[in-house]
Design a protein around this motif. Structure first.
Motif, PDB file in Angstrom:
ATOM      1  N   GLY A 190      33.414  43.436  32.048  1.00 33.87           N
ATOM      2  CA  GLY A 190      32.128  42.769  31.911  1.00 33.87           C
ATOM      3  C   GLY A 190      31.600  42.246  33.235  1.00 33.87           C
ATOM      4  O   GLY A 190      32.091  42.594  34.323  1.00 33.87           O
ATOM      5  N   LEU A 191      30.618  41.357  33.165  1.00 33.90           N
ATOM      6  CA  LEU A 191      29.930  40.864  34.347  1.00 33.90           C
ATOM      7  C   LEU A 191      30.827  40.052  35.276  1.00 33.90           C
ATOM      8  O   LEU A 191      30.640  40.058  36.488  1.00 33.90           O
ATOM      9  CB  LEU A 191      28.728  39.992  33.925  1.00 33.90           C
ATOM     10  N   TYR A 192      31.800  39.345  34.689  1.00 32.18           N
ATOM     11  CA  TYR A 192      32.608  38.430  35.500  1.00 32.18           C
ATOM     12  C   TYR A 192      33.999  38.977  35.802  1.00 32.18           C
ATOM     13  O   TYR A 192      34.880  38.251  36.237  1.00 32.18           O
ATOM     14  CB  TYR A 192      32.679  37.059  34.821  1.00 32.18           C
ATOM     15  N   ALA A 193      34.189  40.252  35.547  1.00 29.13           N
ATOM     16  CA  ALA A 193      35.389  40.980  35.975  1.00 29.13           C
ATOM     17  C   ALA A 193      36.663  40.251  35.563  1.00 29.13           C
ATOM     18  O   ALA A 193      36.812  39.874  34.408  1.00 29.13           O
ATOM     19  CB  ALA A 193      35.328  41.206  37.478  1.00 29.13           C
ATOM     20  N   THR A 194      37.555  40.041  36.510  1.00 33.16           N
ATOM     21  CA  THR A 194      38.887  39.504  36.201  1.00 33.16           C
ATOM     22  C   THR A 194      38.991  38.003  36.434  1.00 33.16           C
ATOM     23  O   THR A 194      40.091  37.445  36.426  1.00 33.16           O
ATOM     24  CB  THR A 194      39.939  40.217  37.055  1.00 33.16           C
ATOM     25  N   TRP A 195      37.861  37.339  36.640  1.00 28.99           N
ATOM     26  CA  TRP A 195      37.909  35.894  36.836  1.00 28.99           C
ATOM     27  C   TRP A 195      38.549  35.224  35.619  1.00 28.99           C
ATOM     28  O   TRP A 195      38.219  35.530  34.480  1.00 28.99           O
ATOM     29  CB  TRP A 195      36.506  35.337  37.049  1.00 28.99           C
ATOM     30  N   GLY A 196      39.469  34.311  35.884  1.00 29.16           N
ATOM     31  CA  GLY A 196      40.146  33.575  34.827  1.00 29.16           C
ATOM     32  C   GLY A 196      41.420  34.219  34.331  1.00 29.16           C
ATOM     33  O   GLY A 196      42.107  33.652  33.483  1.00 29.16           O
TER      34      GLY A 196
ATOM     35  N   TYR B 149      32.445  40.524  46.033  1.00 33.99           N
ATOM     36  CA  TYR B 149      32.635  40.490  44.582  1.00 33.99           C
ATOM     37  C   TYR B 149      33.107  41.828  44.028  1.00 33.99           C
ATOM     38  O   TYR B 149      33.724  41.873  42.962  1.00 33.99           O
ATOM     39  CB  TYR B 149      31.317  40.070  43.920  1.00 33.99           C
ATOM     40  N   ASP B 150      32.867  42.910  44.760  1.00 36.09           N
ATOM     41  CA  ASP B 150      33.387  44.222  44.351  1.00 36.09           C
ATOM     42  C   ASP B 150      34.892  44.156  44.111  1.00 36.09           C
ATOM     43  O   ASP B 150      35.428  44.846  43.239  1.00 36.09           O
ATOM     44  CB  ASP B 150      33.118  45.274  45.433  1.00 36.09           C
ATOM     45  N   GLY B 151      35.581  43.333  44.915  1.00 33.87           N
ATOM     46  CA  GLY B 151      37.028  43.285  44.869  1.00 33.87           C
ATOM     47  C   GLY B 151      37.598  42.672  43.609  1.00 33.87           C
ATOM     48  O   GLY B 151      38.824  42.717  43.406  1.00 33.87           O
ATOM     49  N   ASP B 152      36.764  42.113  42.753  1.00 39.67           N
ATOM     50  CA  ASP B 152      37.242  41.505  41.505  1.00 39.67           C
ATOM     51  C   ASP B 152      37.310  42.507  40.363  1.00 39.67           C
ATOM     52  O   ASP B 152      37.727  42.152  39.258  1.00 39.67           O
ATOM     53  CB  ASP B 152      36.326  40.342  41.107  1.00 39.67           C
ATOM     54  N   PHE B 153      36.902  43.759  40.614  1.00 41.46           N
ATOM     55  CA  PHE B 153      36.820  44.776  39.568  1.00 41.46           C
ATOM     56  C   PHE B 153      37.893  45.852  39.794  1.00 41.46           C
ATOM     57  O   PHE B 153      37.707  46.754  40.610  1.00 41.46           O
ATOM     58  CB  PHE B 153      35.436  45.424  39.567  1.00 41.46           C
ATOM     59  N   PRO B 154      39.014  45.779  39.079  1.00 36.46           N
ATOM     60  CA  PRO B 154      40.068  46.788  39.259  1.00 36.46           C
ATOM     61  C   PRO B 154      39.592  48.209  39.007  1.00 36.46           C
ATOM     62  O   PRO B 154      40.055  49.147  39.670  1.00 36.46           O
ATOM     63  CB  PRO B 154      41.123  46.374  38.216  1.00 36.46           C
ATOM     64  N   GLN B 155      38.672  48.393  38.051  1.00 43.42           N
ATOM     65  CA  GLN B 155      38.217  49.741  37.741  1.00 43.42           C
ATOM     66  C   GLN B 155      37.408  50.330  38.901  1.00 43.42           C
ATOM     67  O   GLN B 155      37.497  51.534  39.177  1.00 43.42           O
ATOM     68  CB  GLN B 155      37.369  49.739  36.458  1.00 43.42           C
TER      69      GLN B 155
ATOM     70  N   ASP C 145      37.365  28.662  47.853  1.00 42.17           N
ATOM     71  CA  ASP C 145      38.254  28.857  48.988  1.00 42.17           C
ATOM     72  C   ASP C 145      39.560  28.105  48.705  1.00 42.17           C
ATOM     73  O   ASP C 145      39.530  26.898  48.463  1.00 42.17           O
ATOM     74  CB  ASP C 145      37.580  28.305  50.247  1.00 42.17           C
ATOM     75  N   PRO C 146      40.735  28.777  48.688  1.00 42.89           N
ATOM     76  CA  PRO C 146      41.020  30.166  49.059  1.00 42.89           C
ATOM     77  C   PRO C 146      41.162  31.102  47.858  1.00 42.89           C
ATOM     78  O   PRO C 146      41.636  32.223  47.997  1.00 42.89           O
ATOM     79  CB  PRO C 146      42.372  30.014  49.761  1.00 42.89           C
ATOM     80  N   TRP C 147      40.796  30.605  46.665  1.00 41.22           N
ATOM     81  CA  TRP C 147      41.095  31.311  45.412  1.00 41.22           C
ATOM     82  C   TRP C 147      40.590  32.748  45.404  1.00 41.22           C
ATOM     83  O   TRP C 147      41.302  33.674  45.009  1.00 41.22           O
ATOM     84  CB  TRP C 147      40.499  30.537  44.244  1.00 41.22           C
ATOM     85  N   HIS C 148      39.342  32.953  45.865  1.00 44.87           N
ATOM     86  CA  HIS C 148      38.744  34.272  45.764  1.00 44.87           C
ATOM     87  C   HIS C 148      39.473  35.294  46.642  1.00 44.87           C
ATOM     88  O   HIS C 148      39.687  36.445  46.230  1.00 44.87           O
ATOM     89  CB  HIS C 148      37.259  34.205  46.147  1.00 44.87           C
ATOM     90  N   THR C 149      39.866  34.875  47.820  1.00 43.54           N
ATOM     91  CA  THR C 149      40.601  35.792  48.692  1.00 43.54           C
ATOM     92  C   THR C 149      41.973  36.111  48.117  1.00 43.54           C
ATOM     93  O   THR C 149      42.454  37.249  48.213  1.00 43.54           O
ATOM     94  CB  THR C 149      40.741  35.177  50.098  1.00 43.54           C
ATOM     95  N   GLN C 150      42.625  35.129  47.519  1.00 43.35           N
ATOM     96  CA  GLN C 150      43.915  35.373  46.877  1.00 43.35           C
ATOM     97  C   GLN C 150      43.778  36.391  45.748  1.00 43.35           C
ATOM     98  O   GLN C 150      44.648  37.251  45.563  1.00 43.35           O
ATOM     99  CB  GLN C 150      44.492  34.060  46.350  1.00 43.35           C
ATOM    100  N   MET C 151      42.694  36.322  45.013  1.00 42.79           N
ATOM    101  CA  MET C 151      42.466  37.269  43.919  1.00 42.79           C
ATOM    102  C   MET C 151      42.435  38.708  44.425  1.00 42.79           C
ATOM    103  O   MET C 151      43.077  39.599  43.857  1.00 42.79           O
ATOM    104  CB  MET C 151      41.146  36.945  43.207  1.00 42.79           C
ATOM    105  N   VAL C 152      41.680  38.953  45.482  1.00 40.82           N
ATOM    106  CA  VAL C 152      41.490  40.337  45.924  1.00 40.82           C
ATOM    107  C   VAL C 152      42.761  40.914  46.536  1.00 40.82           C
ATOM    108  O   VAL C 152      42.923  42.142  46.605  1.00 40.82           O
ATOM    109  CB  VAL C 152      40.308  40.431  46.914  1.00 40.82           C
ATOM    110  N   SER C 153      43.700  40.056  46.937  1.00 44.03           N
ATOM    111  CA  SER C 153      44.970  40.577  47.448  1.00 44.03           C
ATOM    112  C   SER C 153      45.724  41.354  46.371  1.00 44.03           C
ATOM    113  O   SER C 153      46.540  42.225  46.683  1.00 44.03           O
ATOM    114  CB  SER C 153      45.842  39.437  47.982  1.00 44.03           C
ATOM    115  N   PHE C 154      45.452  41.058  45.098  1.00 41.74           N
ATOM    116  CA  PHE C 154      46.091  41.789  44.003  1.00 41.74           C
ATOM    117  C   PHE C 154      45.668  43.254  43.995  1.00 41.74           C
ATOM    118  O   PHE C 154      46.434  44.131  43.607  1.00 41.74           O
ATOM    119  CB  PHE C 154      45.736  41.142  42.657  1.00 41.74           C
ATOM    120  N   ARG C 155      44.417  43.531  44.432  1.00 37.37           N
ATOM    121  CA  ARG C 155      43.944  44.914  44.473  1.00 37.37           C
ATOM    122  C   ARG C 155      44.753  45.734  45.487  1.00 37.37           C
ATOM    123  O   ARG C 155      44.957  46.939  45.297  1.00 37.37           O
ATOM    124  CB  ARG C 155      42.462  44.973  44.857  1.00 37.37           C
ATOM    125  N   ALA C 156      45.183  45.089  46.565  1.00 36.17           N
ATOM    126  CA  ALA C 156      45.969  45.811  47.572  1.00 36.17           C
ATOM    127  C   ALA C 156      47.286  46.299  46.980  1.00 36.17           C
ATOM    128  O   ALA C 156      47.706  47.439  47.217  1.00 36.17           O
ATOM    129  CB  ALA C 156      46.227  44.905  48.778  1.00 36.17           C
TER     130      ALA C 156
END
Length: 516
Positions: free
Chosen positions: A147-153, A395-401, A425-436
């Motif tokens: 959805g619109l808010y991706a993997t937030w939460g 924000y692209d980085g919050d969407f695994p698909q 800060d720093p939550w959003h950057t920590q989230m995108v590290s999961f994509r790596a």
């Protein structure tokens, strides 16, 4: 002779009582709710304590199962909304009354796993019943991620920093971690209900503990035995800083509202030129210092559409002069067009040629989405001496698909120009590290007004710079030039679909059984 505590409670609860009489089990459930409420405050978000994420659903599930359906689920819904609003305070960019409407809607998927468990699990027996809650939780998060808010939460993000556990991301994605947290809660409740004297419940607890321990041990082995071993490349990433002349808030508001005067446009032009000059001169400094890849934060270089070609030409000359890859993150203002803003990354090769222009695919819902030209959602890739490069924007980085394309393209190094605000800060950057970890690429996220960081494909943090704790606004990182193809990058969301199918089968199975 050895009736379990749960059986005794069940007998007491079934004795006749007046409508207003509260059973001992229901009375104690409020104690479990209180414990859950405290733990929930720290189970995700700004004040995250990873162990709290494992313990909170244990007591939350105990409360829901001990209460009547109406009371238990209503209270749970309210508590989960309150906890979310505390965990992610300041992180949801929705103003006024709309924010409270959002919370009421967002609370529905938060409570869904508990609803499903309450309606289905009690009709099943043994270890099978413990699969209902985790499958429902993982499946709900997966559907929400589209959805619109991706993997937030997502509950999985609460485990940031536990690298051995996080390696399972390379197999299952986020959904595997959420499942393990939910399964732990369900098994604890099974043991709680049946008592420690129950051999099946003890066996289930050992099985759950064994699976979690195995995941962590194998993840630790991956980190220890198969670390990145390729050569590294020096990457310099920079963020904008205040320069003279600054743009006043009044002029900025008139520009965004389409009411800028000719004097305003002159002020905007002077400000944009000063910002662009500063970024290019600092980029040149990093090139002279030996950086082979240089880029800056999201929309850090403002430019009017009529001046864009000239600005890119300056970038091509600079990249060719020092034989480097230059990522120019532009905020191109196109007057008279709707929407007026192009948020893009222009990647320039060492020969001075433009490799691609990537437009942000997922603008943040709200004012940003209304203002920005939306990209085509296709990631680009370029083979270089420093690995295969690709890029996303914030924000692209919050969407695994969306990032699944990076795995399919075999990306080795991902550039992620970003722009946050202090609350995330720093939550959003920590989230995108999961994509790596999921897709097997090395990541550099340069973040204005937030945490900039570089990660390898196992989630190790290689470099970091916090916007609010620096004066230079530049980060230097040595990044591996080779990534890996992970199971998740090849098979995608197979585990999430397994949870969906498994949940459907469990539900069908429960329909053929009477109340346990």
């Amino acid at each position: 002779m050895q009736a379990s505590v749960a059986h005794k409670e069940s007998f007491i609860n079934e004795l006749p009582r007046s409508p207003n009489q509260i059973s001992p089990r229901e009375s104690r459930s409020w104690v479990w709710l209180t414990i859950a409420a405290v733990l929930l405050l720290f189970s995700n978000g700004a004040d995250n304590i990873p162990i709290a994420a494992w313990l909170a659903p244990v007591f939350m599930l105990r409360f829901v199962r001990s209460q009547s359906l109406k009371v238990g689920l209503l209270v749970t819904y309210i508590l989960l909304i309150a906890a979310f609003s505390f965990q992610f305070r300041g992180m949801v960019p929705i103003p006024g009354v709309a924010y409270y409407i959002f919370l009421l809607i967002w609370g529905i998927p938060l409570v869904v796993p508990y609803i499903v468990d309450r309606l289905v699990a009690h009709k099943l027996t043994g270890p099978v019943a413990t699969l209902v809650f985790p499958a429902a939780w993982a499946a709900t998060e997966y559907l929400l991620s589209r959805g619109l808010y991706a993997t937030w939460g997502s509950a999985a993000y609460s485990q940031y920093g536990n690298l051995p556990l996080l390696q399972v991301l390379s197999i299952t994605g986020l959904w595997g971690i959420t499942f393990l947290i939910g399964w732990f809660a369900a098994v604890c409740n099974w043991l709680w209900e049946e008592g420690f004297g129950s051999e099946p419940a003890r066996g289930g607890a050992w099985l759950c503990a064994g699976v979690i321990a195995t995941v962590i041990l194998l993840g630790g082995a991956r980190i220890a035995l198969f670390p990145p071993s390729s050569q590294t490349v020096r990457v310099a990433s920079i963020s904008k800083r205040k320069v003279e002349p600054e743009l006043s808030e009044a002029v900025s508001q008139r520009m965004f509202s389409g009411q800028a005067t000719s004097d305003d446009m002159d002020a905007i032009q002077r400000w944009a030129t000063a910002m662009d000059d500063d970024l290019l001169s600092r980029a040149e400094r990093e090139m002279q210092a030996g950086a082979r890849i240089v880029f800056w934060g999201e929309t850090n270089a403002p430019v009017l559409k009529e001046n864009e070609t000239a600005l890119i030409a300056r970038g091509t000359d600079l990249a060719a002069k020092y034989h480097v890859y230059l990522g120019m993150a532009l905020g191109v203002w196109n007057r008279g067009k709707t929407p007026p803003l192009e948020n893009k990354l222009v990647l320039i090769q060492p020969d001075g040629q433009v490799a691609w222009e990537y437009h942000k695919a997922r603008p943040v819902p709200g004012p940003e989405a209304a203002m920005q030209v939306r990209g085509d959602g296709k990631l680009r890739a370029l083979d270089t001496p420093y690995g295969r490069l690709s890029s996303i924007i914030c924000y692209d980085g919050d969407f695994p698909q969306l990032l699944a394309q990076a795995g399919a393209l075999g990306a080795d190094v991902m550039l992620d120009p970003s722009n946050d605000w202090q609350a995330i800060d720093p939550w959003h950057t920590q989230m995108v590290s999961f994509r790596a970890i999921e897709q097997g690429f090395n990541l550099i996220r340069q973040t204005s007004q937030g945490l900039s960081a570089a990660f390898d494909y196992q989630g190790r943090r290689l470099a970091a710079m916090d916007h609010y704790q620096t004066t230079d606004y530049a980060m230097i990182s040595q990044v591996p030039t080779s990534g890996v193809r992970t199971i998740y990058s090849r098979l995608g969301d197979w585990f999430a679909w397994l949870c969906l199918v498994g949940l459907a089968l469990l539900t069908v199975q429960s329909l053929g059984r009477k109340h346990a």
